[in-house]
Design a protein around this motif. Structure first.
Motif, PDB file in Angstrom:
ATOM      1  N   ILE A 189      -4.287 -28.876 -70.873  1.00  0.00           N
ATOM      2  CA  ILE A 189      -5.729 -29.081 -70.839  1.00  0.00           C
ATOM      3  C   ILE A 189      -6.092 -30.311 -71.668  1.00  0.00           C
ATOM      4  N   LYS A 191      -8.675 -32.021 -73.638  1.00  0.00           N
ATOM      5  CA  LYS A 191      -9.931 -31.623 -74.264  1.00  0.00           C
ATOM      6  C   LYS A 191     -11.054 -32.628 -74.020  1.00  0.00           C
ATOM      7  N   GLN A 194     -13.073 -31.584 -70.891  1.00  0.00           N
ATOM      8  CA  GLN A 194     -13.717 -30.278 -70.808  1.00  0.00           C
ATOM      9  C   GLN A 194     -15.222 -30.411 -70.630  1.00  0.00           C
ATOM     10  N   SER A 214     -15.637 -20.610 -68.302  1.00  0.00           N
ATOM     11  CA  SER A 214     -14.458 -20.080 -69.005  1.00  0.00           C
ATOM     12  C   SER A 214     -13.167 -20.334 -68.235  1.00  0.00           C
ATOM     13  N   ALA A 219     -12.377 -26.546 -67.947  1.00  0.00           N
ATOM     14  CA  ALA A 219     -11.572 -27.179 -68.993  1.00  0.00           C
ATOM     15  C   ALA A 219     -10.933 -28.474 -68.517  1.00  0.00           C
TER      16      ALA A 219
END
Length: 423
Positions: A189, A191, A194, A214, A219
């Protein structure tokens, strides 16, 4: 005038007949009226796409079988490839069994003579070439001619888990391996990608917004418009087509279209509905269309749900219904409670196994790759947790399969012992 009337009447009747039969041929829902007979379990999903197998004159396309099954045969290290029968030294063998053509063993539209695996030859077909096997191998003396393809002995095409050197290599393994574990899927992922704000033109349902925020999609920077709009069609659509999923999940969608769930889409037919299946399915699920979100639950995309709950919403056969009474489910439930997610056994663990391909871990969405014959799942699924002999014995017992492996196998296949004796 008297001569003209019959001619006009004949032309009118011919035109009416052409319109009637033309409409039936072009109408997908009416095409079953023209099927010469019921198709096999492997092909009935695409039986309305006649040109997938047939020429315009209803002959059989030269490469109709290989167009779909060539890679499967290659991956399975085909034990009886056409090249073996094309070898002039095997001329006599071809006289007994012409293995150069798929239709020698797998004819279509002949349900009265079609058995498991779509086989349309008598079950003693192995004896055409191997009738002297008892003279070559002491262990095979007196065996019944129908026992060749019994689970744990031989398959015509895929014997990767049954080759002698493989049997010897894994001889004596414990039934339950101490290192048992599923392959982990590592999610990377970023960040900086996101998302926290949606880009829907209207305020979404709060539950949908919560679910999306979620997920791995949020993400990874995948927003509402990325799925509900496309470059070709900028209009908002609630129903996300498979092609949109395919843009990011090419490997998964490709294998999905090769399996039972998606093979209709691969030949241009409408998506399968649960009610189209020949397996026993839940009546209340019959109307459901089978596509990506059928299992992955749009906006939540929960892999745990897709791996088990989604299957049990539709499948109603004894094997599926007994899953929650099995040790496999017990480990799956404990795994969930401990938040480990790598030891429990779900439906997908066996029927859509995680495999390593080109350095990546992927989920194989083509159930055909490890289901028929069922020994195909020994390497990709069973042996992640069990020894080879335990796996072969379990898969050879239809009652144990029906009860979803609720106890240790009582059936014993002698293949490993015989292979060890020949070492």
């Amino acid at each position: 005038m008297k001569t003209l009337i019959p001619i006009l009447a004949w032309l009118a009747l011919s035109a009416m007949a052409s319109i009637f039969f033309g409409n039936e041929l072009l109408n997908e829902e009416l095409k079953p009226n023209f099927l010469p007979n019921e198709t096999s379990h492997g092909h009935y999903q695409i039986e309305l796409k006649c040109n997938a197998c047939h020429t315009p004159n209803m002959g059989i396309k030269e490469n109709a079988c290989l167009d779909c099954h060539q890679q499967d045969l290659k991956d399975g290290q085909d034990s009886h490839p056409a090249t073996k029968f094309n070898d002039p030294r095997n001329f006599e063998m071809v006289q007994n069994l012409d293995g150069r053509k798929c239709i020698t063993c797998h004819s279509e539209h002949v349900p009265h003579s079609t058995s498991k695996m779509g086989l349309t030859l008598p079950s003693d077909f192995c004896m055409e070439c191997h009738q002297d096997i008892g003279e070559e191998r002491e262990s095979h003396k007196g065996l019944d001619f129908t026992s060749c393809a019994t689970a744990g002995c031989h398959n015509y095409h895929d014997n990767r888990a049954l080759y002698e050197d493989f049997l010897v290599e894994h001889y004596g393994e414990d039934p339950h391996l101490h290192t048992a574990s599923e392959i982990s899927i590592n999610k990377k992922i970023a960040k900086n990608k996101q998302l926290f704000e949606h880009d829907s033109p209207e305020l979404p349902n709060p539950q949908i917004l919560h679910d999306w925020s979620s997920t791995a999609h949020a993400a990874a920077g995948v927003n509402c418009r990325d799925c509900h709009q496309s470059e070709e069609n900028t209009a908002w659509t609630d129903k996300v087509p498979l092609e949109t999923c395919q843009n990011c999940h090419q490997t998964q969608t490709d294998s999905f279209k090769q399996g039972r769930h998606g093979m209709r889409l691969d030949v241009g037919l409408p998506a399968m509905k649960v009610g189209d299946a020949r397996l026993e399915m839940k009546v209340q699920a019959a109307h459901r269309e089978v596509n990506c979100i059928s299992c992955h639950n749009d906006h939540r995309f929960n892999l745990r749900t897709a791996a088990m709950d989604a299957c049990l919403k539709c499948h109603n056969d004894a094997h599926s219904l007994n899953y929650k009474k099995s040790p496999h489910y017990t480990y799956w439930r404990i795994d969930s409670e401990m938040q480990e997610f790598n030891k429990g056994v779900s439906c997908a663990t066996c029927h859509m196994p995680r495999i390593k391909k080109n350095g990546k871990v992927i989920v194989d969405h083509n159930q055909n790759n490890n289901l028929r014959p069922n020994e195909k799942m020994i390497r990709s699924a069973c042996m992640k947790c069990h020894g080879l002999e335990f796996s072969i014995n379990a898969l050879a017992d239809p009652e144990l399969i029906k009860h979803n492996f609720n106890k240790a196998p009582s059936k014993k296949i002698k293949s490993l012992e015989w292979a060890k004796q020949r070492e």
